[in-house]
Design an enzyme around this catalytic site. Structure first.
Site: not given
Lengths: 495, 93
Positions: A78, A159, A183
């Site tokens: 990420k 997210s 998330s």
């Protein structure tokens, strides 16, 4: 030869061990898949060249008998994890040109154990969102489609939407995520994969760009619970550079996957049966209870009376911490600077041009609730209710060992839906936020499809530091659900 | 929440903000603040605020330098740097 991108991590480790293929071959297959799925826009930065170099190094290590826990496995990271020498943006314009001179502890742990990095995945800007539609680098598209022929592009959740989309698309074997209010769990649910947020303090936050420091926690995405267990073991562990990171031994999580839930007490919180819960999701939840019961688990009714206040509490505490954490982006030491006549103008213009609307909203809410005259009414009040929420869980765990609930109140929605009203978007995390506020481990496991053919996940919440029981329960549910559905975009490719 | 409050908060947060944005954010932030008012239903007398969920004792370490001599790395991402310093607009007339 087997389709290398359809193996899971445990299978790939076995194949590498038996010399059926090399890490370079495995990585090349994933680099090719990365190109085929570029239209998903899952990456901010692809690092294919680096991946192939790391894979060659991994093969050389293996030849010498040096075999790490994840030796040669291609993963996505990420873009909130600082990676040494590789651009890290948090999907924000304000960090468009930021190249960290250091490595985050968790990504460093993965590389220590032999992992290969395919690229840096997109996210909601600074991890603020539930749909991956607030990234400065455009929306991420889920590889799933509704079966009604509308062909609408669906969100991969957020997210950590780039991570969930790319793992679901079989273009990365696993990915890192971060979970502040859901998330990891919500995107895993939306894309039909597994993901776990461990106990707050299990993974180091050092080098992960901060959003809300008392809530942020790293965790893995993968297509199986076993793969999540493998990745978590590598990611977790004490780090003196994060004072909230616990000095506890990290268990061999795969050893916890016994397939046995006999005598396990599974709590069902009555408050999660919220008004307007979709009948399909309620049905799946019931199915989950039945699976566990048939395995010899005991279903226990529990109450978490302050659940309904978790969302408002979160939307005070997280913005308060974000407004403080994001004060560092001033255009002076790093990031993109906008010019101005005075130093103050430089700050004001840099931040106005560098941040998107959702980030600005949260900074302003946070600034407001921390400002003189409002601090006690909002921030202190929210922190008090946060304690009551944590105490609710502590009491519930006197009666049960894990808690079972839906992960999200709906399946994935189309890009553009839920955009008109911030609060509507916030409701996505109604089942995940309470455990975040209490710092507890939670995992989402793919459990079924809705009538439109979209994946739905079940959430398992555990006691602090008891990821093993969470994974054991998740593994049992995964086996019972036997979720074999694949995103339509992959079916089309195969056909 | 009115436009003046939005402007004040934006200034505190060092965010330049246009008239149109003040209008938009006033509505949205007002909506969020109204929504969180439900916290008022909860009796929190004699409840201690919870700031940290992790019950671990902070560790002590020797107070010794364990990092440093990385000036160029620190400056590498600066929008403007000169002779080992960050450059900012003139702040003293």
């Amino acid at each position: 030869m087997t389709n290398l991108t359809h193996l899971n991590i445990a299978q790939a480790l076995e194949g590498l061990k038996k010399k059926e293929f090399t890490s370079v071959e495995l990585t090349q297959a994933h680099v090719k898949a990365t190109e085929e799925f570029r239209h998903l826009n899952a990456y901010v930065t692809e690092t294919s060249e680096l991946a192939l170099k790391q894979a060659a190094e991994s093969d050389a290590r293996r030849a010498k008998g040096q075999v790490g826990l994840l030796e040669g496995i291609p993963l996505a990271i990420k873009d909130l994890y600082c990676t040494k020498g590789v651009r890290t943006t948090a999907s924000s314009r304000i960090l468009d040109n930021f190249v960290p001179p250091y490595e985050s502890t968790v990504s460093g742990n993965l590389f220590r154990d032999g992992a290969v990095m395919l690229g840096k995945t997109s996210l909601d800007e600074f991890a603020m969102g539930s749909s991956n539609t607030t990234s400065a680098y455009g929306n991420v598209i889920s590889p799933w489609k509704r079966n009604n022929g509308d062909n609408a592009d669906l969100v991969p959740g957020g997210s950590s939407g780039g991570s969930s989309a790319i793992v679901a698309a079989r273009a990365a074997m696993g990915a890192t995520g971060t979970d502040t209010g859901g998330s990891i769990r919500q995107p895993a649910s939306f894309t039909g994969i597994a993901g776990i947020k461990p106990t707050y303090g299990r993974c180091s936050r050092w080098g992960i760009i901060a959003f809300a420091s008392s809530l942020d926690q790293a965790g893995p995405f993968a297509r199986t619970v076993e793969d999540c267990a493998l990745m978590l073991r590598s990611m977790a562990g004490y780090d003196p550079k994060d004072s909230t990171c616990a000095d506890r031994p990290v268990p061999d999580y795969t050893a916890a996957l016994t397939g046995n839930v006999k005598g396990l007490r599974v709590g069902i919180p009555k408050e999660y049966n919220v008004e307007g819960l979709s009948p399909e999701i309620a049905k799946l939840w019931d199915q989950g209870k039945d699976w566990l019961k048939s395995g010899g688990a005991e279903i226990v009714d529990i109450s978490l009376p302050h659940s309904k206040y978790a969302l408002p509490v979160y939307y005070i505490i997280a913005p308060a911490e974000c407004s403080s954490n994001l004060a560092r982006y001033d255009g002076i030491r790093y990031g993109v600077r906008a010019e101005g006549e005075s130093l103050n103008d430089v700050y004001m213009n840099t931040r106005a041009q560098g941040f998107g609307d959702e980030v600005k909203r949260r900074i302003m809410i946070g600034t407001y609730v921390l400002s003189a005259g409002y601090y006690d009414a909002y921030y202190t009040k929210a922190q008090k209710i946060r304690r009551l929420i944590a105490e609710d869980f502590a009491r519930a765990f006197e009666k049960c060992d894990v808690i079972l609930s839906p992960t999200a109140p709906s399946a994935a929605f189309a890009i553009g839906e839920n955009q008109d009203d911030p609060i509507k978007m916030y409701l996505n995390d109604v089942f995940t936020i309470p455990a975040s506020l209490a710092g507890l481990p939670g995992m989402s496991v793919p459990a079924g499809l809705d009538s439109q053919g979209l994946p739905l996940g079940l959430q398992i919440i555990g006691k602090a530091w008891d990821e093993e029981t969470v994974l054991r329960t998740g593994h049992f549910v995964e086996t019972a659900a036997n979720f074999t559905a694949m995103p339509q975009m992959l079916m089309k490719k195969a056909a | 929440m009115d436009k003046a409050t939005v402007k004040k908060v934006a200034t505190l947060a060092r965010l330049a903000i246009t008239e149109a944005e003040q209008e938009k954010f006033a509505t949205q932030l007002g909506g969020i603040l109204k929504w969180v008012e439900m916290m008022g239903e909860v009796n929190t007398d004699n409840v201690e605020p919870l700031a940290n969920v992790v019950n671990i004792d902070l560790k002590l370490r020797p107070d010794i330098v364990n990092d440093g001599d990385i000036r160029d790395a620190v400056l590498a991402n600066a929008p403007e740097a000169l002779e080992g310093f960050f450059v900012v607009p003139k702040v003293v007339e």
